[in-house]
Design a protein around this motif. Structure first.
Motif, PDB file in Angstrom:
ATOM      1  N   TYR A  55     -14.906  -1.789   5.477  1.00 45.54           N
ATOM      2  CA  TYR A  55     -16.044  -2.512   5.505  1.00 45.54           C
ATOM      3  C   TYR A  55     -16.716  -2.630   6.671  1.00 45.54           C
ATOM      4  CZ  TYR A  55     -18.714  -6.577   4.275  1.00 45.54           C
ATOM      5  OH  TYR A  55     -19.904  -7.537   3.791  1.00 45.54           O
ATOM      6  N   GLY A  56     -18.190  -2.372   6.606  1.00 49.00           N
ATOM      7  CA  GLY A  56     -18.720  -2.363   7.767  1.00 49.00           C
ATOM      8  C   GLY A  56     -19.583  -3.702   8.050  1.00 49.00           C
TER       9      GLY A  56
ATOM     10  N   GLY B  70     -23.604  -4.097  -2.645  1.00 47.46           N
ATOM     11  CA  GLY B  70     -23.870  -4.253  -4.204  1.00 47.46           C
ATOM     12  C   GLY B  70     -23.393  -2.980  -4.952  1.00 47.46           C
ATOM     13  N   GLY B  71     -24.265  -2.677  -5.972  1.00 42.58           N
ATOM     14  CA  GLY B  71     -23.805  -1.719  -6.933  1.00 42.58           C
ATOM     15  C   GLY B  71     -23.770  -0.258  -6.201  1.00 42.58           C
ATOM     16  N   ASP B  72     -24.332  -0.252  -4.999  1.00 46.17           N
ATOM     17  CA  ASP B  72     -24.006   1.373  -4.329  1.00 46.17           C
ATOM     18  C   ASP B  72     -22.579   1.598  -3.878  1.00 46.17           C
ATOM     19  OD1 ASP B  72     -26.758   1.378  -4.244  1.00 46.17           O
ATOM     20  OD2 ASP B  72     -27.401   0.856  -2.114  1.00 46.17           O
ATOM     21  N   ARG B  73     -21.798   0.520  -3.732  1.00 44.24           N
ATOM     22  CA  ARG B  73     -20.292   0.968  -3.635  1.00 44.24           C
ATOM     23  C   ARG B  73     -19.739   1.787  -4.892  1.00 44.24           C
ATOM     24  NH1 ARG B  73     -20.219  -4.363  -5.638  1.00 44.24           N
ATOM     25  NH2 ARG B  73     -18.419  -4.838  -6.779  1.00 44.24           N
TER      26      ARG B  73
ATOM     27  N   ARG C 208      -4.960  -0.324   7.523  1.00 45.21           N
ATOM     28  CA  ARG C 208      -5.980  -1.391   7.965  1.00 45.21           C
ATOM     29  C   ARG C 208      -7.159  -1.078   7.125  1.00 45.21           C
ATOM     30  NH1 ARG C 208      -4.941   0.261  13.745  1.00 45.21           N
ATOM     31  NH2 ARG C 208      -3.065  -0.459  14.168  1.00 45.21           N
ATOM     32  N   ALA C 209      -7.407  -0.530   6.242  1.00 40.93           N
ATOM     33  CA  ALA C 209      -8.494  -0.320   5.477  1.00 40.93           C
ATOM     34  C   ALA C 209      -8.905  -1.536   4.444  1.00 40.93           C
ATOM     35  CB  ALA C 209      -8.626   0.891   4.472  1.00 40.93           C
ATOM     36  N   THR C 210     -10.114  -1.944   4.337  1.00 36.13           N
ATOM     37  CA  THR C 210     -10.366  -2.974   3.535  1.00 36.13           C
ATOM     38  C   THR C 210     -10.066  -2.805   1.988  1.00 36.13           C
ATOM     39  OG1 THR C 210     -12.354  -3.065   4.782  1.00 36.13           O
ATOM     40  CG2 THR C 210     -12.313  -4.420   2.917  1.00 36.13           C
ATOM     41  N   HIS C 211     -10.047  -1.645   1.571  1.00 34.96           N
ATOM     42  CA  HIS C 211      -9.767  -1.328   0.184  1.00 34.96           C
ATOM     43  C   HIS C 211      -9.223   0.115   0.029  1.00 34.96           C
ATOM     44  CE1 HIS C 211     -12.285  -4.886  -0.935  1.00 34.96           C
ATOM     45  NE2 HIS C 211     -13.354  -4.160  -0.325  1.00 34.96           N
ATOM     46  N   ASN C 212      -8.149   0.201  -0.793  1.00 31.22           N
ATOM     47  CA  ASN C 212      -7.744   1.483  -1.119  1.00 31.22           C
ATOM     48  C   ASN C 212      -7.633   1.421  -2.584  1.00 31.22           C
ATOM     49  OD1 ASN C 212      -6.674   2.923   1.188  1.00 31.22           O
ATOM     50  ND2 ASN C 212      -5.589   1.228   1.866  1.00 31.22           N
ATOM     51  N   THR C 213      -8.723   1.969  -3.156  1.00 29.82           N
ATOM     52  CA  THR C 213      -8.841   1.756  -4.730  1.00 29.82           C
ATOM     53  C   THR C 213      -8.351   3.181  -5.206  1.00 29.82           C
ATOM     54  OG1 THR C 213     -10.933   2.463  -4.674  1.00 29.82           O
ATOM     55  CG2 THR C 213     -10.742   0.097  -4.732  1.00 29.82           C
ATOM     56  N   TRP C 214      -7.607   3.178  -6.484  1.00 34.63           N
ATOM     57  CA  TRP C 214      -6.984   4.311  -6.811  1.00 34.63           C
ATOM     58  C   TRP C 214      -6.916   4.484  -8.602  1.00 34.63           C
ATOM     59  CZ3 TRP C 214      -2.607   3.645  -9.645  1.00 34.63           C
ATOM     60  CH2 TRP C 214      -2.053   2.192  -9.621  1.00 34.63           C
ATOM     61  N   ALA C 215      -6.499   5.468  -8.966  1.00 32.39           N
ATOM     62  CA  ALA C 215      -6.314   5.795 -10.457  1.00 32.39           C
ATOM     63  C   ALA C 215      -5.507   6.987 -10.527  1.00 32.39           C
ATOM     64  CB  ALA C 215      -7.642   5.810 -11.206  1.00 32.39           C
ATOM     65  N   ALA C 216      -4.659   7.074 -11.630  1.00 32.58           N
ATOM     66  CA  ALA C 216      -4.067   8.098 -11.844  1.00 32.58           C
ATOM     67  C   ALA C 216      -3.924   8.138 -13.609  1.00 32.58           C
ATOM     68  CB  ALA C 216      -2.676   8.286 -11.489  1.00 32.58           C
ATOM     69  N   LEU C 217      -4.018   9.510 -14.101  1.00 28.26           N
ATOM     70  CA  LEU C 217      -3.833   9.729 -15.440  1.00 28.26           C
ATOM     71  C   LEU C 217      -2.620  10.389 -15.714  1.00 28.26           C
ATOM     72  CD1 LEU C 217      -5.464   9.441 -18.382  1.00 28.26           C
ATOM     73  CD2 LEU C 217      -6.722  11.409 -17.661  1.00 28.26           C
ATOM     74  N   LEU C 218      -1.575  10.129 -16.139  1.00 25.66           N
ATOM     75  CA  LEU C 218      -0.416  10.490 -16.330  1.00 25.66           C
ATOM     76  C   LEU C 218      -0.368  11.563 -17.561  1.00 25.66           C
ATOM     77  CD1 LEU C 218       2.091   8.078 -14.872  1.00 25.66           C
ATOM     78  CD2 LEU C 218       0.809   9.835 -13.729  1.00 25.66           C
ATOM     79  N   SER C 219       0.320  12.614 -17.696  1.00 28.22           N
ATOM     80  CA  SER C 219       0.558  13.516 -18.754  1.00 28.22           C
ATOM     81  C   SER C 219       1.267  12.825 -20.033  1.00 28.22           C
ATOM     82  CB  SER C 219       1.254  14.932 -18.410  1.00 28.22           C
ATOM     83  OG  SER C 219       2.520  14.571 -17.963  1.00 28.22           O
TER      84      SER C 219
ATOM     85  N   SER D 133     -20.137   0.730   6.553  1.00 30.91           N
ATOM     86  CA  SER D 133     -19.025   1.131   5.696  1.00 30.91           C
ATOM     87  C   SER D 133     -18.833   2.540   5.764  1.00 30.91           C
ATOM     88  CB  SER D 133     -19.124   0.457   4.282  1.00 30.91           C
ATOM     89  OG  SER D 133     -19.005  -0.891   4.212  1.00 30.91           O
ATOM     90  N   LYS D 134     -17.427   2.761   5.749  1.00 32.82           N
ATOM     91  CA  LYS D 134     -17.167   4.147   5.898  1.00 32.82           C
ATOM     92  C   LYS D 134     -16.123   4.402   4.797  1.00 32.82           C
ATOM     93  CE  LYS D 134     -17.427   5.084  10.874  1.00 32.82           C
ATOM     94  NZ  LYS D 134     -18.683   4.223  10.831  1.00 32.82           N
ATOM     95  N   TYR D 135     -16.203   5.592   4.145  1.00 32.35           N
ATOM     96  CA  TYR D 135     -15.432   5.988   2.964  1.00 32.35           C
ATOM     97  C   TYR D 135     -14.457   7.244   3.253  1.00 32.35           C
ATOM     98  CZ  TYR D 135     -17.765   2.617  -0.068  1.00 32.35           C
ATOM     99  OH  TYR D 135     -18.321   1.463  -0.517  1.00 32.35           O
ATOM    100  N   ALA D 136     -13.315   7.572   2.758  1.00 30.01           N
ATOM    101  CA  ALA D 136     -12.441   8.611   2.755  1.00 30.01           C
ATOM    102  C   ALA D 136     -11.787   8.807   1.483  1.00 30.01           C
ATOM    103  CB  ALA D 136     -11.206   8.621   3.720  1.00 30.01           C
ATOM    104  N   VAL D 137     -11.286   9.989   1.020  1.00 30.04           N
ATOM    105  CA  VAL D 137     -10.777  10.132  -0.357  1.00 30.04           C
ATOM    106  C   VAL D 137      -9.533  10.974  -0.249  1.00 30.04           C
ATOM    107  CG1 VAL D 137     -12.351  11.976  -0.985  1.00 30.04           C
ATOM    108  CG2 VAL D 137     -11.017  10.794  -2.663  1.00 30.04           C
ATOM    109  N   SER D 138      -8.431  10.492  -0.745  1.00 29.76           N
ATOM    110  CA  SER D 138      -7.187  11.330  -0.904  1.00 29.76           C
ATOM    111  C   SER D 138      -6.646  11.242  -2.192  1.00 29.76           C
ATOM    112  CB  SER D 138      -6.109  10.421  -0.032  1.00 29.76           C
ATOM    113  OG  SER D 138      -6.482   9.939   1.204  1.00 29.76           O
ATOM    114  N   GLY D 139      -5.844  12.310  -2.401  1.00 30.62           N
ATOM    115  CA  GLY D 139      -5.256  12.509  -3.631  1.00 30.62           C
ATOM    116  C   GLY D 139      -3.971  13.451  -3.577  1.00 30.62           C
ATOM    117  N   GLY D 140      -3.370  13.483  -4.792  1.00 32.41           N
ATOM    118  CA  GLY D 140      -2.190  14.557  -4.698  1.00 32.41           C
ATOM    119  C   GLY D 140      -1.490  14.494  -6.208  1.00 32.41           C
ATOM    120  N   PRO D 141      -0.368  15.403  -6.458  1.00 31.45           N
ATOM    121  CA  PRO D 141       0.122  15.157  -7.647  1.00 31.45           C
ATOM    122  C   PRO D 141       1.271  13.857  -7.800  1.00 31.45           C
ATOM    123  CG  PRO D 141       1.269  17.189  -6.198  1.00 31.45           C
ATOM    124  CD  PRO D 141      -0.038  16.433  -5.745  1.00 31.45           C
TER     125      PRO D 141
END
Length: 118
Positions: free
Chosen positions: A92-93, A98-101, A43-54, A13-21
């Motif tokens: 996904y590889g 398990g919990g390591d993710r 084509r990624a298996t998962h694009n998980t995300w979160a944002a906390l708005l003002s 499995s390989k991971y990347a991270v992106s972000g912005g305003p």
């Protein structure tokens, strides 16, 4: 859009991270749409995300990786980083992590936050 690729690799499995305003839910949707214009992310298996708005709205998406959006959201809350979203992408590889993710999601967010500060 800020991106860090190759942040974590584990059992294929390989991971990347992106972000912005972002300041609204519509901004979040546009950010995800823009990210997925890159076929690699679409084509990624998962694009998980979160944002906390003002305005106090906390939003997240697990994209099939149950609980990962909450991990990202909690880290944004601890940093008090508002009007910004972070997306952790996983390809996904073939082997379950398990919990390591969740540790890998945290490592990606931490790398992003460190890069943001530098």
């Amino acid at each position: 859009m800020r991106q860090l690729t190759g942040v974590v690799s584990d059992r294929g499995s390989k991971y990347a991270v992106s972000g912005g305003p972002v300041t609204t839910r519509e901004d979040v949707d546009l950010f995800l749409k823009e990210l997925k214009k890159d076929k690699k992310f679409a084509r990624a298996t998962h694009n998980t995300w979160a944002a906390l708005l003002s305005d106090g709205m906390a939003i997240k998406g697990d994209d099939g990786e149950s609980g990962a959006g909450m991990v990202i959201l909690r880290m944004l809350e601890r940093e008090a980083l508002t009007d910004h979203m972070i997306v952790v992408t996983r390809w996904y590889g073939g082997k379950k992590l398990g919990g390591d993710r969740f540790r890998h999601v945290q490592d990606c967010v931490r790398a992003y936050l460190d890069d943001l500060r530098s």
